[in-house]
Design a protein around this motif. Structure first.
Motif, short mmCIF file in Angstrom:
data_model
loop_
_atom_site.label_atom_id
_atom_site.label_comp_id
_atom_site.label_asym_id
_atom_site.label_seq_id
_atom_site.Cartn_x
_atom_site.Cartn_y
_atom_site.Cartn_z
N ALA A 62 0.79 -1.24 -0.14
CA ALA A 62 -0.09 0.20 -0.12
C ALA A 62 0.84 1.26 -0.09
O ALA A 62 1.08 1.95 1.00
N PRO A 63 1.48 1.69 -1.06
CA PRO A 63 2.26 2.76 -1.15
C PRO A 63 1.50 3.99 -0.89
O PRO A 63 2.23 5.15 -0.47
N ALA A 64 0.18 4.05 -1.12
CA ALA A 64 -0.62 5.17 -0.78
C ALA A 64 -1.91 4.51 -0.11
O ALA A 64 -1.64 3.72 0.70
N GLU A 65 -2.97 5.23 -0.13
CA GLU A 65 -4.02 4.59 0.71
C GLU A 65 -4.61 3.62 0.04
O GLU A 65 -5.54 2.46 0.72
N GLN A 66 -4.55 3.18 -1.31
CA GLN A 66 -5.00 2.03 -1.88
C GLN A 66 -4.18 0.70 -1.69
O GLN A 66 -3.01 1.03 -1.99
N GLU A 189 -8.75 -3.90 -6.17
CA GLU A 189 -8.34 -3.46 -4.76
C GLU A 189 -8.50 -4.45 -3.62
O GLU A 189 -9.55 -5.07 -3.75
N GLY A 200 4.08 0.14 3.42
CA GLY A 200 4.23 0.77 2.66
C GLY A 200 5.58 0.84 2.08
O GLY A 200 6.32 -0.03 2.21
N ASP A 201 6.21 1.65 1.28
CA ASP A 201 7.37 1.92 0.73
C ASP A 201 8.68 1.84 1.94
O ASP A 201 9.63 1.38 1.54
N GLY A 216 8.15 1.89 -5.97
CA GLY A 216 6.97 1.37 -5.99
C GLY A 216 6.75 -0.03 -6.48
O GLY A 216 7.58 -0.52 -7.09
N THR A 220 3.15 -0.82 -11.30
CA THR A 220 3.20 0.44 -11.78
C THR A 220 3.74 0.16 -13.08
O THR A 220 3.50 0.95 -13.97
#
Length: 223
Positions: A62-66, A189, A200-201, A216, A220
């Motif tokens: 989950a690098p962002a909210e998703q 998702e 995360g990252d 990421g 991607t």
């Protein structure tokens, strides 16, 4: 008119007896949620029902909210999983595989295609600063309106014996695509169960590098 009674009445079917479980049409998955599949103990991640093997460390990507994927680490091996939406009429793996090969080339690595346990797979050799090049196996399985993208790295990238338990996970997982409209290559998702924490990252922990492109998750590269 009178009819002679039967001497022995035929036994009636037991209406309360449970119907037999549907038999899977194939010997192994990955399975689609709408087809019969073997009952196993699996972690419900929303878009994936993931079998868990003993000693595995599971991390949500989950690098962002998703939450876009999940990684499973066992000993010195790692399996990374993502699910993409696909069109009804055709699969995506051929297209995504070509994009992955181009991404590895731009990163200074090399790739080759070969036939593996799940069909045509891509084997990449990626440069790692100050270390030997890392070998990564990219696998894709086209399902009904989805593509399962699996990445084997660490020992599992080169050692078939190390990859075997992780390949068994892929064969036994269930993809829950959902019925909602999605554009091709959109990420299906995932969601977080209580027993797993997202990474995360900047996630800490030992284990093989889960990010050969250094920016990421590999998903991607298929955009």
């Amino acid at each position: 008119m009178f009819r002679r009674r039967r001497r022995h009445a035929e036994p009636e079917a037991d209406a309360a007896a449970p119907a037999p479980a549907p038999v899977p049409a194939r010997e192994s998955g990955p399975w689609d949620a709408d087809e019969p599949y073997p009952e196993r103990s699996r972690v419900d991640l929303g878009g994936l029902l993931l079998p868990v093997i003993e000693g595995a460390d599971i991390r949500l990507i989950a690098p962002a909210e998703q939450i876009v994927g999940v990684a499973m680490l066992v000993d010195e091996s790692a399996l990374q999983l993502h699910v993409l939406a696909a069109p009804r009429s055709s699969g995506l793996w051929d297209e995504v595989r070509a994009e992955l090969a181009e991404g590895v080339k731009k990163a200074g690595g090399t790739t080759e295609e070969r036939e593996g346990s799940f069909g045509t797979e891509l084997v990449g050799r990626l440069p790692v600063e100050g270390q030997e090049a890392q070998t990564v196996r990219y696998i894709g399985v086209d399902g009904p309106r989805w593509l399962l993208h699996a990445v084997f790295s660490g020992r599992a990238g080169t050692d078939p014996a190390a990859a075997e338990p992780l390949e068994a996970v892929v064969r036994d997982l269930v993809v829950v695509r959902g019925e909602g409209p999605m554009a091709p290559k959109d990420t299906v998702e995932l969601r977080q169960p209580q027993e797993i924490h997202p990474a995360g990252d900047d996630a800490e922990g030992d284990g093989p590098d889960l990010d050969p492109f250094r920016r990421g998750p590999e998903i991607t590269e298929t955009r």
